[in-house]
Design a protein around this motif. Structure first.
Motif, PDB file in Angstrom:
ATOM      1  N   LYS A 429       0.839  -1.196   0.000  1.00  0.00           N
ATOM      2  CA  LYS A 429       0.000   0.000   0.000  1.00  0.00           C
ATOM      3  C   LYS A 429       0.872   1.243   0.000  1.00  0.00           C
ATOM      4  O   LYS A 429       1.694   1.447   0.900  1.00  0.00           O
ATOM      5  N   ILE A 430       0.703   2.057  -1.036  1.00  0.00           N
ATOM      6  CA  ILE A 430       1.504   3.283  -1.181  1.00  0.00           C
ATOM      7  C   ILE A 430       0.544   4.426  -1.513  1.00  0.00           C
ATOM      8  O   ILE A 430      -0.227   4.334  -2.476  1.00  0.00           O
ATOM      9  N   GLU A 431       0.599   5.470  -0.701  1.00  0.00           N
ATOM     10  CA  GLU A 431      -0.256   6.645  -0.915  1.00  0.00           C
ATOM     11  C   GLU A 431      -1.720   6.251  -1.058  1.00  0.00           C
ATOM     12  O   GLU A 431      -2.466   6.764  -1.894  1.00  0.00           O
ATOM     13  N   GLY A 432      -2.132   5.258  -0.240  1.00  0.00           N
ATOM     14  CA  GLY A 432      -3.538   4.863  -0.202  1.00  0.00           C
ATOM     15  C   GLY A 432      -3.976   3.866  -1.250  1.00  0.00           C
ATOM     16  O   GLY A 432      -5.135   3.438  -1.261  1.00  0.00           O
ATOM     17  N   GLU A 433      -3.070   3.448  -2.153  1.00  0.00           N
ATOM     18  CA  GLU A 433      -3.424   2.492  -3.194  1.00  0.00           C
ATOM     19  C   GLU A 433      -2.526   1.265  -3.118  1.00  0.00           C
ATOM     20  O   GLU A 433      -1.378   1.349  -2.678  1.00  0.00           O
ATOM     21  N   GLU A 434      -3.067   0.125  -3.572  1.00  0.00           N
ATOM     22  CA  GLU A 434      -2.324  -1.126  -3.573  1.00  0.00           C
ATOM     23  C   GLU A 434      -1.620  -1.316  -4.920  1.00  0.00           C
ATOM     24  O   GLU A 434      -2.209  -1.118  -5.980  1.00  0.00           O
ATOM     25  N   TYR A 435      -0.337  -1.729  -4.861  1.00  0.00           N
ATOM     26  CA  TYR A 435       0.450  -1.966  -6.077  1.00  0.00           C
ATOM     27  C   TYR A 435       1.129  -3.326  -5.964  1.00  0.00           C
ATOM     28  O   TYR A 435       1.587  -3.724  -4.892  1.00  0.00           O
ATOM     29  N   SER A 436       1.213  -4.023  -7.093  1.00  0.00           N
ATOM     30  CA  SER A 436       1.904  -5.317  -7.121  1.00  0.00           C
ATOM     31  C   SER A 436       2.560  -5.510  -8.481  1.00  0.00           C
ATOM     32  O   SER A 436       2.263  -4.794  -9.449  1.00  0.00           O
ATOM     33  N   GLY A 437       3.466  -6.497  -8.553  1.00  0.00           N
ATOM     34  CA  GLY A 437       4.106  -6.832  -9.828  1.00  0.00           C
ATOM     35  C   GLY A 437       4.843  -5.666 -10.447  1.00  0.00           C
ATOM     36  O   GLY A 437       5.497  -4.875  -9.765  1.00  0.00           O
ATOM     37  N   LYS A 438       4.726  -5.539 -11.753  1.00  0.00           N
ATOM     38  CA  LYS A 438       5.401  -4.452 -12.483  1.00  0.00           C
ATOM     39  C   LYS A 438       4.938  -3.086 -11.988  1.00  0.00           C
ATOM     40  O   LYS A 438       5.751  -2.158 -11.841  1.00  0.00           O
TER      41      LYS A 438
END
Length: 652
Positions: A429-438
């Motif tokens: 979770k970065i700046e309120g959003e979820e990120y994965s992979g590329k």
């Protein structure tokens, strides 16, 4: 033709003002695309071992010796070829040695120049003349250009004799030989890929950085040790403490004080006063290399080591409390210390601490820095911010580095793509959003740059905080373990607690299908592409192989760092990709003063046809430019854009 197309071609016409200049450039670029691709070198996890790494660069990981053997093997003895290799790697040192031994004669000079020219011809064969000329010192360009481009064999020997005799007569032979050696070194490596962890443990990462900045084509995929230094210069105080702690642990004062001019006097004074009667036994440094310029008494080093470690633990716990989205509450250990009993609660159990003296810890507020600790960190932070050499090196890391790189069908990143136990992508979770992979790596690249390039404000501070998570967070692609157990290793005598479990990526990535899916995620051909990682030392003495997943994955951390060589059994790998094949160079431990360090070369993949520049990413870029120039030719011939006279570009 759209208005934007016309504007673009008008801009292009400023560089190529008429049909002749545009057509000439098309021919030139087409010729370049037909040349064999240059040799790419992949290194990982140098960890400050500058002598070993510089030798790898000077020798092109043994490829220069191979060129010598191929070109001179039938006419020159093995001992003489070995001596020639040593000269190419270390021309100053070898010339001094020969002079002292009375062997630096004109006969030796003449024969050596002739042999070096032959080697240079072989090394430069795949380059354009302009590329070779750009690698030659200005005062030698004409001479070497003439020597390298005589095609008539009958004339060649006579021509060589005349030029070499003149070089001897004018007294420039020794300088000429030295520069010839440097040109061979330069041309042996076309491009250089560093798969992370330049810093920490070894003595002088700053010398490695100086050398990388001289290279004409280099890229860096950040490792967690690099990001620690990048975060320190971005103002993260926990990482400033971390950088100093690791340097104290390995007694590496030279890089801090001589390399970067960082002032550690305030730390020495503080530690000497606060821990003056404390033996700091568990903080005695692991000395792998002696300090040359800044030797410090080991007792004082131990006190400084303890002082900065306690500060780091406090600052890290503050970060964890400030960022509950990281889910690292279980790593906030310092609040669980009972300073009176000398114990800590961990995982529902109570453990005795190996060190029970905490004079700077307030039981009511254990994470608070004392006034003196705050003042010390301000002094140290200012020293980091105002080191011109350190800032220059970090700027180079930012401008030439990234979280990953795709190049010529290969995917390069230091650590892992975080996966769960089912092999599914893990998110952060970065700046309120979820990120994965590329998407995660792309976002982290953006955040890392904000941490450094933003001048101030909450966004900069939060970005700098996230660099600490990249250093040791459980879902960090650069770290790739469930925890960094440095507290346990320092303070608790229970080896079960010292275990750091690798992310599931390291298991799943040994499956070719998983690697192919990851390659597809990054837009690469899964059939032809490879993933190239570092970070995890390959224990070849235990039967491990750096080639995994049926040749889809290469893990090239083989222990350049002396700290790992007992575990790996070797002294590092270089992955070498030339126009014919992929090869792994397996290095022997570097011993200063010995010239024989030729690695063992293993063929891992032979290409079905010789790779030319047209088969590379650069070839695609050149083709795009050729197509643009063809459009410009059409515009000239149709009168849409008017031709102009040639411009003398030297005046621009």
């Amino acid at each position: 033709m759209t208005l934007m197309d016309k504007k673009y071609l008008q801009l292009l016409s400023k560089e190529f003002p008429n049909i002749d200049s545009a057509a000439s450039e098309i021919v030139n670029l087409s010729a370049i695309r037909s040349l064999p691709k240059g040799t790419e070198y992949f290194f990982s996890d140098m960890h400050g071992e500058y002598e070993a790494f510089l030798h790898m660069l000077k020798s092109a990981s043994g490829m220069i010796k191979i060129k010598i053997d191929l070109t001179l093997g039938k006419t020159v003895s093995s001992a003489e070829r070995e001596a020639l290799a040593a000269l190419i790697y270390y021309p100053d040192k070898e010339q001094k040695r020969l002079k002292k031994a009375g062997l630096l004669t004109d006969e030796w000079r003449s024969l050596t120049i002739y042999r070096l020219i032959i080697v240079l011809e072989a090394v430069s064969a795949k380059y354009t003349r302009s590329r070779v000329r750009n690698s030659i010192p200005q005062d030698m360009v004409y001479i070497l250009d003439e020597l390298l481009n005589v095609t008539d064999d009958i004339v060649k020997d006579y021509y060589y004799d005349v030029i070499i005799t003149t070089i001897l007569d004018t007294g420039i032979a020794d300088h000429f030989i030295k520069e010839l050696c440097k040109v061979i070194q330069s041309l042996a490596i076309d491009s250089l890929h560093i798969i992370g962890d330049i810093f920490d443990r070894g003595p002088r990462a700053d010398i490695i950085m100086d050398e990388l900045m001289k290279m004409h084509d280099v890229d860096i995929q950040w490792g967690n040790h690099d990001i620690s230094w990048m975060g320190a210069v971005s103002g993260n105080r926990a990482l400033i403490a971390n950088v100093i702690r690791i340097s104290m642990r390995y007694n590496n004062f030279d890089i801090l004080e001589d390399g970067y001019g960082l002032n550690l006097r305030a730390l020495a004074v503080f530690a000497g006063e606060v821990y003056k009667d404390d033996p700091c036994t568990i903080f005695m440094p692991h000395t792998l290399d002696d300090n040359i310029y800044d030797p410090v008494d080991t007792q004082l080093v131990a006190k400084m080591h303890k002082a900065i470690t306690i500060i780091q633990l406090k600052l890290e716990s503050q970060l964890i409390k400030r960022h509950p989205e990281w889910g690292m509450d279980d790593r906030e250990l310092f609040s669980n210390i009972d300073t009176e009993k000398g114990t800590v609660k961990l995982g529902g159990k109570t453990y005795d601490l190996l060190d029970k003296n905490f004079p700077t810890v307030d039981k009511a507020d254990p994470l608070a820095l004392t006034d003196e600790e705050n003042e010390l960190m301000t002094v140290l932070a200012n020293s980091f911010m105002h080191s011109d050499k350190l800032c220059e090196h970090m700027r180079f890391l930012y401008t030439n580095g990234s979280m990953y790189k795709t190049i010529n069908g290969n995917l390069l990143f230091h650590g892992c793509i975080p996966l769960d136990e089912k092999g599914e992508l893990l998110s952060v979770k970065i700046e309120g959003e979820e990120y994965s992979g590329k998407a995660l790596l792309d976002k982290l690249d953006e955040v890392a740059n904000k941490a450094y390039f933003l001048h101030s404000g909450d966004e900069k501070e939060n970005s700098a905080d996230l660099l600490w998570y990249l250093w040791c967070g459980p879902r960090s692609p650069l770290y790739g373990k469930d925890k960094m157990a440095f507290f346990e290793r320092y303070f608790i005598d229970d080896h079960d607690l010292h275990t750091e479990n690798y992310n599931a990526y390291y298991q799943f990535s040994e499956n070719a299908d998983v690697c192919m899916k990851i390659l597809e995620m990054f837009g690469l051909d899964p059939e032809k592409g490879h993933i190239i990682n570092g970070h995890v030392p390959v224990k070849i003495k235990n039967g491990e192989s750096p080639v995994k997943a049926g040749g889809k994955l290469f893990v090239i951390d083989g222990g350049i760092s002396k700290a790992y060589q007992n575990a790996t059994g070797i002294a590092g790998y270089t992955l070498i990709c030339d126009s014919h094949s992929l090869n792994l160079a397996e290095h022997k431990p570097f011993i200063a003063g010995e010239s024989e360090h030729t690695p063992t070369l293993h063929l891992v993949e032979r290409f079905d046809h010789r790779a030319n520049i047209c088969d590379t990413d650069r070839g695609e870029e050149l083709l795009a430019k050729i197509n643009d120039l063809r459009e410009l030719l059409k515009a000239y011939r149709s009168g849409i854009i008017k031709q102009k006279k040639d411009i003398d570009r030297r005046t621009l």
